[in-house]
Write a protein that holds these residues in place. Structure first.
Motif, PDB file in Angstrom:
ATOM      1  N   HIS A  59      21.433  -4.123  -9.027  1.00 36.28           N
ATOM      2  CA  HIS A  59      21.990  -3.657 -10.305  1.00 36.28           C
ATOM      3  C   HIS A  59      23.424  -3.150 -10.170  1.00 36.28           C
ATOM      4  CE1 HIS A  59      18.254  -3.911 -12.564  1.00 36.28           C
ATOM      5  NE2 HIS A  59      17.630  -3.286 -11.589  1.00 36.28           N
ATOM      6  N   LEU A  60      23.937  -3.045  -8.951  1.00 38.04           N
ATOM      7  CA  LEU A  60      25.227  -2.403  -8.732  1.00 38.04           C
ATOM      8  C   LEU A  60      26.360  -3.403  -8.572  1.00 38.04           C
ATOM      9  CD1 LEU A  60      24.319   0.495  -6.262  1.00 38.04           C
ATOM     10  CD2 LEU A  60      24.041   0.367  -8.752  1.00 38.04           C
ATOM     11  N   ASN A  61      27.588  -2.891  -8.642  1.00 42.08           N
ATOM     12  CA  ASN A  61      28.781  -3.678  -8.349  1.00 42.08           C
ATOM     13  C   ASN A  61      29.640  -2.896  -7.364  1.00 42.08           C
ATOM     14  OD1 ASN A  61      30.420  -1.802  -9.926  1.00 42.08           O
ATOM     15  ND2 ASN A  61      29.500  -2.773 -11.724  1.00 42.08           N
ATOM     16  N   ASP A  62      30.794  -3.428  -7.006  1.00 38.09           N
ATOM     17  CA  ASP A  62      31.598  -2.825  -5.944  1.00 38.09           C
ATOM     18  C   ASP A  62      32.150  -1.452  -6.308  1.00 38.09           C
ATOM     19  OD1 ASP A  62      31.098  -5.006  -4.390  1.00 38.09           O
ATOM     20  OD2 ASP A  62      33.078  -5.921  -4.608  1.00 38.09           O
ATOM     21  N   ARG A  63      32.225  -1.122  -7.585  1.00 40.46           N
ATOM     22  CA  ARG A  63      32.740   0.202  -7.952  1.00 40.46           C
ATOM     23  C   ARG A  63      31.670   1.281  -7.774  1.00 40.46           C
ATOM     24  NH1 ARG A  63      31.537  -1.447 -13.309  1.00 40.46           N
ATOM     25  NH2 ARG A  63      30.290   0.075 -14.482  1.00 40.46           N
ATOM     26  N   ASP A  64      30.412   0.872  -7.736  1.00 35.56           N
ATOM     27  CA  ASP A  64      29.326   1.819  -7.510  1.00 35.56           C
ATOM     28  C   ASP A  64      29.249   2.158  -6.036  1.00 35.56           C
ATOM     29  OD1 ASP A  64      28.485   1.747 -10.246  1.00 35.56           O
ATOM     30  OD2 ASP A  64      27.517  -0.187  -9.846  1.00 35.56           O
ATOM     31  N   ARG A  65      28.819   3.368  -5.727  1.00 39.10           N
ATOM     32  CA  ARG A  65      28.786   3.839  -4.350  1.00 39.10           C
ATOM     33  C   ARG A  65      27.353   4.095  -3.903  1.00 39.10           C
ATOM     34  NH1 ARG A  65      33.145   2.104  -4.707  1.00 39.10           N
ATOM     35  NH2 ARG A  65      35.160   3.153  -4.518  1.00 39.10           N
ATOM     36  N   ILE A  66      27.103   3.832  -2.620  1.00 40.18           N
ATOM     37  CA  ILE A  66      25.809   4.194  -2.041  1.00 40.18           C
ATOM     38  C   ILE A  66      26.047   4.951  -0.732  1.00 40.18           C
ATOM     39  CG2 ILE A  66      24.749   2.124  -3.014  1.00 40.18           C
ATOM     40  CD1 ILE A  66      24.400   1.117  -0.086  1.00 40.18           C
ATOM     41  N   ALA A  67      25.122   5.835  -0.419  1.00 37.92           N
ATOM     42  CA  ALA A  67      25.115   6.539   0.859  1.00 37.92           C
ATOM     43  C   ALA A  67      23.776   6.231   1.519  1.00 37.92           C
ATOM     44  CB  ALA A  67      25.286   8.047   0.659  1.00 37.92           C
ATOM     45  N   SER A  68      23.817   5.776   2.754  1.00 31.47           N
ATOM     46  CA  SER A  68      22.632   5.254   3.419  1.00 31.47           C
ATOM     47  C   SER A  68      22.089   6.235   4.463  1.00 31.47           C
ATOM     48  CB  SER A  68      22.973   3.898   4.046  1.00 31.47           C
ATOM     49  OG  SER A  68      21.830   3.295   4.621  1.00 31.47           O
ATOM     50  N   THR A  69      21.229   5.736   5.308  1.00 29.71           N
ATOM     51  CA  THR A  69      20.517   6.531   6.309  1.00 29.71           C
ATOM     52  C   THR A  69      20.724   5.925   7.694  1.00 29.71           C
ATOM     53  OG1 THR A  69      18.473   5.224   6.290  1.00 29.71           O
ATOM     54  CG2 THR A  69      18.730   6.868   4.558  1.00 29.71           C
ATOM     55  N   HIS A  70      20.048   6.497   8.689  1.00 32.96           N
ATOM     56  CA  HIS A  70      20.067   5.906  10.027  1.00 32.96           C
ATOM     57  C   HIS A  70      19.384   4.534  10.029  1.00 32.96           C
ATOM     58  CE1 HIS A  70      16.312   8.106   9.525  1.00 32.96           C
ATOM     59  NE2 HIS A  70      15.768   7.313  10.425  1.00 32.96           N
ATOM     60  N   ARG A  71      18.548   4.257   9.030  1.00 29.49           N
ATOM     61  CA  ARG A  71      17.859   2.972   8.894  1.00 29.49           C
ATOM     62  C   ARG A  71      18.574   2.166   7.812  1.00 29.49           C
ATOM     63  NH1 ARG A  71      13.287   2.767  11.107  1.00 29.49           N
ATOM     64  NH2 ARG A  71      12.865   4.973  10.772  1.00 29.49           N
ATOM     65  N   GLY A  72      19.861   1.869   8.051  1.00 29.78           N
ATOM     66  CA  GLY A  72      20.705   1.424   6.954  1.00 29.78           C
ATOM     67  C   GLY A  72      21.062  -0.037   6.873  1.00 29.78           C
ATOM     68  N   HIS A  73      20.579  -0.875   7.801  1.00 25.71           N
ATOM     69  CA  HIS A  73      20.993  -2.279   7.787  1.00 25.71           C
ATOM     70  C   HIS A  73      20.648  -2.963   6.464  1.00 25.71           C
ATOM     71  CE1 HIS A  73      20.204  -2.045  12.418  1.00 25.71           C
ATOM     72  NE2 HIS A  73      21.287  -1.368  12.059  1.00 25.71           N
ATOM     73  N   GLY A  74      19.466  -2.682   5.939  1.00 22.98           N
ATOM     74  CA  GLY A  74      19.051  -3.314   4.683  1.00 22.98           C
ATOM     75  C   GLY A  74      19.925  -2.909   3.519  1.00 22.98           C
ATOM     76  N   HIS A  75      20.295  -1.632   3.465  1.00 23.91           N
ATOM     77  CA  HIS A  75      21.173  -1.170   2.394  1.00 23.91           C
ATOM     78  C   HIS A  75      22.538  -1.848   2.492  1.00 23.91           C
ATOM     79  CE1 HIS A  75      18.617   2.685   3.016  1.00 23.91           C
ATOM     80  NE2 HIS A  75      18.019   1.875   2.164  1.00 23.91           N
ATOM     81  N   CYS A  76      23.043  -1.996   3.718  1.00 18.82           N
ATOM     82  CA  CYS A  76      24.339  -2.654   3.916  1.00 18.82           C
ATOM     83  C   CYS A  76      24.315  -4.084   3.382  1.00 18.82           C
ATOM     84  CB  CYS A  76      24.702  -2.679   5.404  1.00 18.82           C
ATOM     85  SG  CYS A  76      25.158  -1.090   6.120  1.00 18.82           S
ATOM     86  N   ILE A  77      23.319  -4.838   3.789  1.00 15.33           N
ATOM     87  CA  ILE A  77      23.245  -6.238   3.385  1.00 15.33           C
ATOM     88  C   ILE A  77      23.076  -6.360   1.872  1.00 15.33           C
ATOM     89  CG2 ILE A  77      21.832  -8.336   3.537  1.00 15.33           C
ATOM     90  CD1 ILE A  77      21.315  -7.577   6.494  1.00 15.33           C
ATOM     91  N   ALA A  78      22.218  -5.517   1.299  1.00 14.28           N
ATOM     92  CA  ALA A  78      21.994  -5.576  -0.145  1.00 14.28           C
ATOM     93  C   ALA A  78      23.230  -5.151  -0.930  1.00 14.28           C
ATOM     94  CB  ALA A  78      20.806  -4.698  -0.534  1.00 14.28           C
ATOM     95  N   LYS A  79      24.125  -4.380  -0.328  1.00 17.21           N
ATOM     96  CA  LYS A  79      25.354  -3.941  -1.004  1.00 17.21           C
ATOM     97  C   LYS A  79      26.510  -4.901  -0.757  1.00 17.21           C
ATOM     98  CE  LYS A  79      27.167  -0.747  -3.698  1.00 17.21           C
ATOM     99  NZ  LYS A  79      28.380  -1.424  -4.131  1.00 17.21           N
ATOM    100  N   GLY A  80      26.264  -5.949   0.056  1.00 19.37           N
ATOM    101  CA  GLY A  80      27.265  -6.986   0.215  1.00 19.37           C
ATOM    102  C   GLY A  80      28.115  -6.913   1.466  1.00 19.37           C
ATOM    103  N   VAL A  81      27.763  -6.047   2.412  1.00 18.21           N
ATOM    104  CA  VAL A  81      28.521  -5.978   3.656  1.00 18.21           C
ATOM    105  C   VAL A  81      28.312  -7.276   4.440  1.00 18.21           C
ATOM    106  CG1 VAL A  81      28.926  -4.666   5.785  1.00 18.21           C
ATOM    107  CG2 VAL A  81      28.254  -3.472   3.687  1.00 18.21           C
ATOM    108  N   ASP A  82      29.374  -7.792   5.045  1.00 19.27           N
ATOM    109  CA  ASP A  82      29.331  -9.069   5.745  1.00 19.27           C
ATOM    110  C   ASP A  82      28.377  -9.011   6.945  1.00 19.27           C
ATOM    111  OD1 ASP A  82      30.833 -11.793   6.164  1.00 19.27           O
ATOM    112  OD2 ASP A  82      30.760 -10.842   8.134  1.00 19.27           O
ATOM    113  N   VAL A  83      27.484  -9.981   7.026  1.00 19.44           N
ATOM    114  CA  VAL A  83      26.469  -9.999   8.083  1.00 19.44           C
ATOM    115  C   VAL A  83      27.103 -10.161   9.465  1.00 19.44           C
ATOM    116  CG1 VAL A  83      24.532 -11.329   9.030  1.00 19.44           C
ATOM    117  CG2 VAL A  83      24.595 -10.771   6.591  1.00 19.44           C
ATOM    118  N   HIS A  84      28.121 -11.000   9.585  1.00 17.89           N
ATOM    119  CA  HIS A  84      28.787 -11.180  10.872  1.00 17.89           C
ATOM    120  C   HIS A  84      29.444  -9.884  11.341  1.00 17.89           C
ATOM    121  CE1 HIS A  84      28.298 -15.464   9.911  1.00 17.89           C
ATOM    122  NE2 HIS A  84      28.503 -15.696  11.198  1.00 17.89           N
TER     123      HIS A  84
END
Length: 327
Positions: A59-84
């Motif tokens: 539901h989010l776009n790049d202007r929206d912000r998220i703060a993740s946890t130590h278990r954060g890989h899934g949040h990163c990928i779902a927010k669009g961070v490059d997998v490589h």
């Protein structure tokens, strides 16, 4: 990414599956690679919880912000961070998202609104209050999402942040990913209330519990809470009841789990299997379309690992780069 006001069309469903499958394969591969001894630091895997991250962050776009946890890989990928860049960061390489300085627990990409994974339990809650306050002052309709586990839900800073968000009426959603264990401590043993949404009521904000293994349930509820925040309705709490397929960290013997628990969850509470069954049985998606995504994702993960292994190490001069901000 989808809009909260629009239903999921076929393209959105395929993208949701692609993101969940990418998270799953990323984590399954890390489980294998970490055992080889080439990855520095700790690794905490998100496998099993994919429907939570994708159902909310779609539901989010790049202007929206998220703060993740130590278990954060899934949040990163779902927010669009490059997998490589993520894989290279986990390997500690110069081509990583944080140039190899953060590792698994501190991946960030501010250009995507990903404020960072965080090794301190509950530390994302006060950070997202700042992001929510900034969005409110700008008046741009941005929202902030903070994730934390059932263990971190007992941290004082989480409760203080919920109070602050309520007092300032911030556009923030607090997401408790309840996988049943605070490291090795059962949720039922370590938490007095039956549901974390009971605490939301104490701060005058709505709270909702959802089946975190059902992408569609998460997506629907999250969409309403995010829409409410965008429209000035203030903060809320979403509890996603989910499971983690691996231990708290890689190397965790999981002796605190019942015999056969992981096998049962893999067979009956796998969010990817549930998504596949619902979409194919309804005739919305075909097995062949999902299989094609599986193959594409497998190639992506293979390539990201190969690229990360071949990437250069950070140089000594990189040590002090990006440490201090120049105004």
């Amino acid at each position: 990414m989808t809009d909260a006001s629009n239903p999921l069309d076929k393209a959105a469903l395929l993208e949701a599956y692609r993101q969940m499958k990418t998270i799953r394969e990323f984590e399954e591969r890390l489980h294998i690679e970490f055992a080889k001894g080439d990855i520095p630091g700790f690794v905490h895997l998100y496998a099993g919880e994919e429907a939570s991250a994708v159902g909310i962050l779609s539901h989010l776009n790049d202007r929206d912000r998220i703060a993740s946890t130590h278990r954060g890989h899934g949040h990163c990928i779902a927010k669009g961070v490059d997998v490589h860049e993520m894989m290279a960061e986990i390997y500690g390489k110069a081509t990583g998202a944080c140039r190899g300085k953060g590792g698994s627990m501190h991946i960030a990409d501010l250009s995507k609104g990903m404020m960072g994974a965080n090794g301190i339990l509950g530390a994302g809650a006060p950070l997202i209050c700042g992001a929510g306050l900034a969005a409110k002052l700008r008046g741009d309709g941005g929202v902030g999402i903070t994730f934390f586990g059932d263990g971190a839900a007992n941290q004082g800073m989480v409760l203080e942040s919920m109070n602050l968000a309520a007092v300032w009426n911030l556009p923030v959603v607090f997401v408790c990913e309840n996988n049943g264990y605070a490291e090795a401590t059962s949720r039922d043993y370590g938490t007095a209330v039956k549901s974390y949404v009971d605490r939301a009521a104490g701060f005058g904000m709505p709270g909702v519990v959802v089946d975190g293994t059902d992408f569609f349930a998460v997506h629907e509820v999250a969409g309403e809470l995010i829409r409410r925040a965008r429209e000035g309705g203030g903060p809320s709490l979403l509890e996603c009841e989910t499971v983690r397929f691996f231990g708290h960290f890689e190397g965790d013997a999981q002796t605190y789990k019942a015999k056969g628990e992981n096998e049962y969850n893999r067979a009956n509470r796998d969010c990817l299997k549930i998504f596949r069954a619902k979409t194919t049985q309804a005739g919305t998606l075909r097995e062949s379309e999902l299989d094609a995504i599986d193959a594409e994702v497998a190639r992506l993960i293979d390539d990201s690992v190969a690229s990360a292994k071949a990437a250069p190490q950070p140089s000594p001069k990189d040590l002090m780069a990006d440490v201090y901000v120049s105004y």
